[in-house]
Design a protein around this motif. Sequence first.
Motif, PDB file in Angstrom:
ATOM      1  N   THR A   1     -48.586 -99.177 -65.919  1.00 17.51           N
ATOM      2  CA  THR A   1     -48.034 -97.851 -66.217  1.00 17.51           C
ATOM      3  C   THR A   1     -46.580 -98.007 -66.645  1.00 17.51           C
ATOM      4  O   THR A   1     -45.867 -98.909 -66.191  1.00 17.51           O
ATOM      5  N   LEU A   2     -46.153 -97.117 -67.537  1.00 18.40           N
ATOM      6  CA  LEU A   2     -44.784 -97.132 -68.033  1.00 18.40           C
ATOM      7  C   LEU A   2     -44.222 -95.719 -67.968  1.00 18.40           C
ATOM      8  O   LEU A   2     -44.930 -94.751 -68.311  1.00 18.40           O
ATOM      9  N   HIS A   3     -42.994 -95.590 -67.554  1.00 19.30           N
ATOM     10  CA  HIS A   3     -42.355 -94.282 -67.458  1.00 19.30           C
ATOM     11  C   HIS A   3     -41.084 -94.276 -68.297  1.00 19.30           C
ATOM     12  O   HIS A   3     -40.278 -95.217 -68.224  1.00 19.30           O
ATOM     13  N   PHE A   4     -40.916 -93.223 -69.104  1.00 21.87           N
ATOM     14  CA  PHE A   4     -39.731 -93.056 -69.940  1.00 21.87           C
ATOM     15  C   PHE A   4     -39.053 -91.743 -69.563  1.00 21.87           C
ATOM     16  O   PHE A   4     -39.706 -90.701 -69.527  1.00 21.87           O
ATOM     17  N   HIS A   5     -37.755 -91.809 -69.298  1.00 22.56           N
ATOM     18  CA  HIS A   5     -37.011 -90.626 -68.880  1.00 22.56           C
ATOM     19  C   HIS A   5     -35.767 -90.455 -69.729  1.00 22.56           C
ATOM     20  O   HIS A   5     -34.967 -91.389 -69.877  1.00 22.56           O
ATOM     21  N   ALA A   6     -35.599 -89.261 -70.306  1.00 25.54           N
ATOM     22  CA  ALA A   6     -34.392 -88.948 -71.070  1.00 25.54           C
ATOM     23  C   ALA A   6     -33.304 -88.476 -70.118  1.00 25.54           C
ATOM     24  O   ALA A   6     -33.507 -87.534 -69.347  1.00 25.54           O
ATOM     25  N   THR A   7     -32.165 -89.116 -70.177  1.00 22.08           N
ATOM     26  CA  THR A   7     -31.102 -88.857 -69.211  1.00 22.08           C
ATOM     27  C   THR A   7     -30.155 -87.730 -69.616  1.00 22.08           C
ATOM     28  O   THR A   7     -29.309 -87.330 -68.812  1.00 22.08           O
ATOM     29  N   ASP A   8     -30.293 -87.217 -70.831  1.00 14.58           N
ATOM     30  CA  ASP A   8     -29.318 -86.241 -71.328  1.00 14.58           C
ATOM     31  C   ASP A   8     -29.946 -84.895 -71.660  1.00 14.58           C
ATOM     32  O   ASP A   8     -29.413 -84.146 -72.483  1.00 14.58           O
ATOM     33  N   THR A   9     -31.075 -84.578 -71.058  1.00 17.26           N
ATOM     34  CA  THR A   9     -31.751 -83.310 -71.321  1.00 17.26           C
ATOM     35  C   THR A   9     -31.791 -82.467 -70.052  1.00 17.26           C
ATOM     36  O   THR A   9     -31.796 -83.008 -68.942  1.00 17.26           O
ATOM     37  N   PRO A  10     -31.848 -81.135 -70.185  1.00 16.77           N
ATOM     38  CA  PRO A  10     -31.930 -80.280 -69.002  1.00 16.77           C
ATOM     39  C   PRO A  10     -33.307 -80.389 -68.357  1.00 16.77           C
ATOM     40  O   PRO A  10     -34.274 -80.794 -69.014  1.00 16.77           O
TER      41      PRO A  10
ATOM     42  N   ALA B   1     -43.821 -95.999 -61.729  1.00 17.46           N
ATOM     43  CA  ALA B   1     -44.554 -96.787 -62.727  1.00 17.46           C
ATOM     44  C   ALA B   1     -44.184 -98.250 -62.582  1.00 17.46           C
ATOM     45  O   ALA B   1     -43.184 -98.612 -61.948  1.00 17.46           O
ATOM     46  N   ALA B   2     -45.003 -99.096 -63.202  1.00 20.75           N
ATOM     47  CA  ALA B   2     -44.734-100.533 -63.154  1.00 20.75           C
ATOM     48  C   ALA B   2     -43.414-100.882 -63.833  1.00 20.75           C
ATOM     49  O   ALA B   2     -42.729-101.828 -63.447  1.00 20.75           O
ATOM     50  N   VAL B   3     -43.067-100.120 -64.856  1.00 18.11           N
ATOM     51  CA  VAL B   3     -41.780-100.299 -65.522  1.00 18.11           C
ATOM     52  C   VAL B   3     -41.248 -98.922 -65.906  1.00 18.11           C
ATOM     53  O   VAL B   3     -42.010 -98.057 -66.355  1.00 18.11           O
ATOM     54  N   SER B   4     -39.971 -98.717 -65.703  1.00 13.27           N
ATOM     55  CA  SER B   4     -39.324 -97.446 -66.019  1.00 13.27           C
ATOM     56  C   SER B   4     -38.153 -97.684 -66.955  1.00 13.27           C
ATOM     57  O   SER B   4     -37.408 -98.655 -66.798  1.00 13.27           O
ATOM     58  N   VAL B   5     -38.007 -96.787 -67.919  1.00  9.26           N
ATOM     59  CA  VAL B   5     -36.924 -96.867 -68.891  1.00  9.26           C
ATOM     60  C   VAL B   5     -36.175 -95.546 -68.879  1.00  9.26           C
ATOM     61  O   VAL B   5     -36.770 -94.481 -69.069  1.00  9.26           O
ATOM     62  N   ARG B   6     -34.869 -95.608 -68.668  1.00  7.55           N
ATOM     63  CA  ARG B   6     -34.002 -94.440 -68.686  1.00  7.55           C
ATOM     64  C   ARG B   6     -32.982 -94.613 -69.801  1.00  7.55           C
ATOM     65  O   ARG B   6     -32.356 -95.675 -69.925  1.00  7.55           O
TER      66      ARG B   6
ATOM     67  N   ALA C   1     -28.512 -99.884 -74.427  1.00  8.18           N
ATOM     68  CA  ALA C   1     -28.670 -98.431 -74.285  1.00  8.18           C
ATOM     69  C   ALA C   1     -29.653 -98.056 -73.191  1.00  8.18           C
ATOM     70  O   ALA C   1     -29.721 -96.878 -72.806  1.00  8.18           O
ATOM     71  N   TYR C   2     -30.393 -99.035 -72.663  1.00  9.28           N
ATOM     72  CA  TYR C   2     -31.529 -98.727 -71.800  1.00  9.28           C
ATOM     73  C   TYR C   2     -31.343 -99.283 -70.394  1.00  9.28           C
ATOM     74  O   TYR C   2     -30.940-100.438 -70.216  1.00  9.28           O
ATOM     75  N   ASP C   3     -31.647 -98.428 -69.423  1.00  5.03           N
ATOM     76  CA  ASP C   3     -31.686 -98.827 -68.016  1.00  5.03           C
ATOM     77  C   ASP C   3     -33.151 -99.084 -67.683  1.00  5.03           C
ATOM     78  O   ASP C   3     -33.934 -98.137 -67.551  1.00  5.03           O
ATOM     79  N   ILE C   4     -33.528-100.352 -67.569  1.00  6.72           N
ATOM     80  CA  ILE C   4     -34.926-100.738 -67.393  1.00  6.72           C
ATOM     81  C   ILE C   4     -35.112-101.349 -66.017  1.00  6.72           C
ATOM     82  O   ILE C   4     -34.373-102.266 -65.632  1.00  6.72           O
ATOM     83  N   THR C   5     -36.092-100.856 -65.284  1.00  7.25           N
ATOM     84  CA  THR C   5     -36.428-101.427 -63.981  1.00  7.25           C
ATOM     85  C   THR C   5     -37.925-101.717 -63.944  1.00  7.25           C
ATOM     86  O   THR C   5     -38.728-100.955 -64.476  1.00  7.25           O
TER      87      THR C   5
END
Length: 268
Positions: free
Chosen positions: A189-198, A223-228, A248-252
Amino acid sequence: MDAITTDMDFDDHCAEIVHQADLLSTGLDEGTRLTASVPSCPDWNLAQLLRHLGEAHRWVEELVRTRATEPPPDTALRHLPRDTTETPPALAAWLTEGARLLAGTLRAAGPDARIWTPLPSGSPRFFARRMAHETVMHRADATLTLGTDFTVDQRVALDCLDEWMELGSLPEMFDYHPDRRELLGPGRTLHFHATDTPPEAAADWLVDLTGTTLAWRRAQEPAAVSVRAPLTDLLLLIYGRAPSDNGAYDITGDTELLEFWLSRVLFG
């Protein structure tokens, strides 16, 4: 899906085709080097990129105008000479002309006319949305080539990402790209999160590869990997216009899964 994915409609997509073409064209002047290599499309120079986009607009315009039941020849947008005798302003004017022609033809046809489309839809709705985002991303290619900043309206970026997820998860994609089945597996699983949106933007995408299909949903889940990252940076990453290691990416989590997924799902 529970979250509202976009507030863009058919008319918005038609307008965005023109708006994005105008934005791209304003970045071209007499000093623009059309022979410059496009970093995100390394086989093309800038002239070829612009020609491809303008010919794509005209190809879709013909298809919609004639209510085609099968695709017309697409040679002009696939086989692109590296040289051009046109000046950058002339090529810019030709590009915006084609965008306006396409938007006008789409509006004249209406969203529900029956036409051929390469994926399920069979209506101008598909091409209005697809060509809006095609123009957005090729504008990104042009800005990368010219070394200028790329910005995009939040709702357009959200809609770009939603469409990418929707098209990429269609069952037909396994027919076109059998190797994508290799992405499936337990715990993937992969999770993507936008850090600059309401919060109301619900700018979280969960890609679920644990079943028998490529699935996604708007959700903020472990998720197995997350990107912010900021929304525009996520757009560039997922559409293959920026590498994950550019700062540009915070990846865990499982970075190998991220790179594997990115390498298999590129398009556009």
